[in-house]
Design a protein around this motif. Structure first.
Motif, mmCIF file in Angstrom:
data_model
loop_
_atom_site.group_PDB
_atom_site.id
_atom_site.type_symbol
_atom_site.label_atom_id
_atom_site.label_comp_id
_atom_site.label_asym_id
_atom_site.label_seq_id
_atom_site.Cartn_x
_atom_site.Cartn_y
_atom_site.Cartn_z
ATOM 1 N N THR A 8 0.779 -1.014 0.179
ATOM 2 C CA THR A 8 0.144 0.096 0.119
ATOM 3 C C THR A 8 0.638 1.336 0.086
ATOM 4 O O THR A 8 0.351 2.450 -0.201
ATOM 5 C CB THR A 8 -0.960 0.119 1.107
ATOM 6 N N GLN A 58 -4.243 5.552 -13.713
ATOM 7 C CA GLN A 58 -4.185 6.300 -12.805
ATOM 8 C C GLN A 58 -5.040 7.618 -12.647
ATOM 9 O O GLN A 58 -5.424 8.035 -13.880
ATOM 10 C CB GLN A 58 -2.794 6.629 -12.803
ATOM 11 N N LYS A 59 -5.636 7.916 -11.758
ATOM 12 C CA LYS A 59 -6.605 9.089 -11.693
ATOM 13 C C LYS A 59 -5.649 10.138 -11.608
ATOM 14 O O LYS A 59 -4.717 10.464 -10.617
ATOM 15 C CB LYS A 59 -7.430 9.181 -10.367
ATOM 16 N N TRP A 86 -9.034 9.432 -15.763
ATOM 17 C CA TRP A 86 -8.396 8.357 -15.738
ATOM 18 C C TRP A 86 -7.532 8.287 -17.017
ATOM 19 O O TRP A 86 -7.964 8.357 -18.071
ATOM 20 C CB TRP A 86 -9.269 7.323 -15.563
ATOM 21 N N LYS A 101 -0.472 10.006 -2.773
ATOM 22 C CA LYS A 101 -1.743 9.008 -2.713
ATOM 23 C C LYS A 101 -2.215 8.806 -4.338
ATOM 24 O O LYS A 101 -2.604 10.003 -4.758
ATOM 25 C CB LYS A 101 -2.727 9.304 -1.784
ATOM 26 N N ASN A 102 -1.863 7.677 -4.796
ATOM 27 C CA ASN A 102 -2.259 7.312 -6.186
ATOM 28 C C ASN A 102 -3.761 6.504 -6.176
ATOM 29 O O ASN A 102 -3.631 5.431 -5.725
ATOM 30 C CB ASN A 102 -1.171 6.622 -6.884
ATOM 31 N N ASP A 103 -4.343 7.120 -6.868
ATOM 32 C CA ASP A 103 -5.970 6.335 -7.091
ATOM 33 C C ASP A 103 -5.606 5.468 -8.510
ATOM 34 O O ASP A 103 -5.335 6.115 -9.462
ATOM 35 C CB ASP A 103 -7.124 7.032 -7.151
ATOM 36 N N ARG A 139 -6.734 1.796 -10.789
ATOM 37 C CA ARG A 139 -7.637 0.631 -11.247
ATOM 38 C C ARG A 139 -6.985 -0.134 -12.355
ATOM 39 O O ARG A 139 -6.417 0.435 -13.267
ATOM 40 C CB ARG A 139 -9.052 1.349 -11.671
ATOM 41 N N VAL A 144 -11.526 1.096 -7.220
ATOM 42 C CA VAL A 144 -10.322 1.710 -7.291
ATOM 43 C C VAL A 144 -9.734 1.404 -5.910
ATOM 44 O O VAL A 144 -10.217 0.960 -5.007
ATOM 45 C CB VAL A 144 -10.771 3.208 -6.997
ATOM 46 N N PHE A 145 -8.288 1.288 -5.968
ATOM 47 C CA PHE A 145 -7.381 0.947 -4.996
ATOM 48 C C PHE A 145 -6.333 1.856 -4.995
ATOM 49 O O PHE A 145 -6.186 2.939 -5.946
ATOM 50 C CB PHE A 145 -6.843 -0.490 -5.102
ATOM 51 N N ASN A 146 -5.703 2.211 -3.447
ATOM 52 C CA ASN A 146 -4.665 3.295 -3.569
ATOM 53 C C ASN A 146 -3.164 2.576 -3.275
ATOM 54 O O ASN A 146 -3.175 1.691 -2.542
ATOM 55 C CB ASN A 146 -5.116 4.200 -2.310
ATOM 56 N N THR A 158 0.346 4.582 -1.917
ATOM 57 C CA THR A 158 0.926 5.978 -1.670
ATOM 58 C C THR A 158 2.552 5.616 -1.958
ATOM 59 O O THR A 158 3.055 4.792 -1.685
ATOM 60 C CB THR A 158 1.018 6.059 -0.295
#
Length: 136
Positions: free
Chosen positions: A57, A84-85, A90, A116-118, A120, A130-132, A134
């Protein structure tokens, strides 16, 4: 009110769905007919889904980590792409892998955008939750 091409397509789609609903409502009483049984596999095939789980994570910038997961309702060999958001959009990153014949994938990833990177995983029009991760 100006009608755009997108608006026209939405109206057409609603019309098609409405017409299909009327037709299906008439066949509810005869759900055991072969026609109803033939449409059942299409409903399950349309239910595509993707799961995604990062191996960590939190990582240092440009440190390799893996994203693994499964996909249902998709053909083996389907391209699984990391997105990546960035702001409100996206963006597809240059990280992709094919879906295995068992419906699994594993993707090596390096990120340089600190914070923090969102993220998917996407294949076609199907996206994972979506997962994160850092990046420090």
């Amino acid at each position: 009110m100006a009608i755009t091409k997108r608006h026209s397509l939405r109206i057409a789609a609603v019309g098609v769905v409405s017409a299909a609903s009327v037709v299906l409502a008439g066949t509810v009483a005869s759900a055991a007919t072969p026609a109803a049984a033939a449409s059942a596999p299409q409903a399950t095939a349309a239910k595509a889904g993707i799961t995604a789980k990062p191996s960590v994570t939190s990582v240092k910038a440009w440190q390799l980590f893996r994203v693994t997961g499964t996909a249902t309702g998709m053909k083996a060999g389907s391209k699984m792409v990391l997105q990546q958001k960035q702001g409100a959009k996206w963006v597809s990153l240059p990280a992709a892998t094919p879906l295995s014949s068992k419906g699994t994938y594993s993707l090596g990833v390096k990120l340089g955008l600190k914070g923090k990177n969102d993220l998917r995983i996407v294949s076609g029009s199907t996206a994972s939750p979506v997962f994160n991760v850092t990046v420090r």
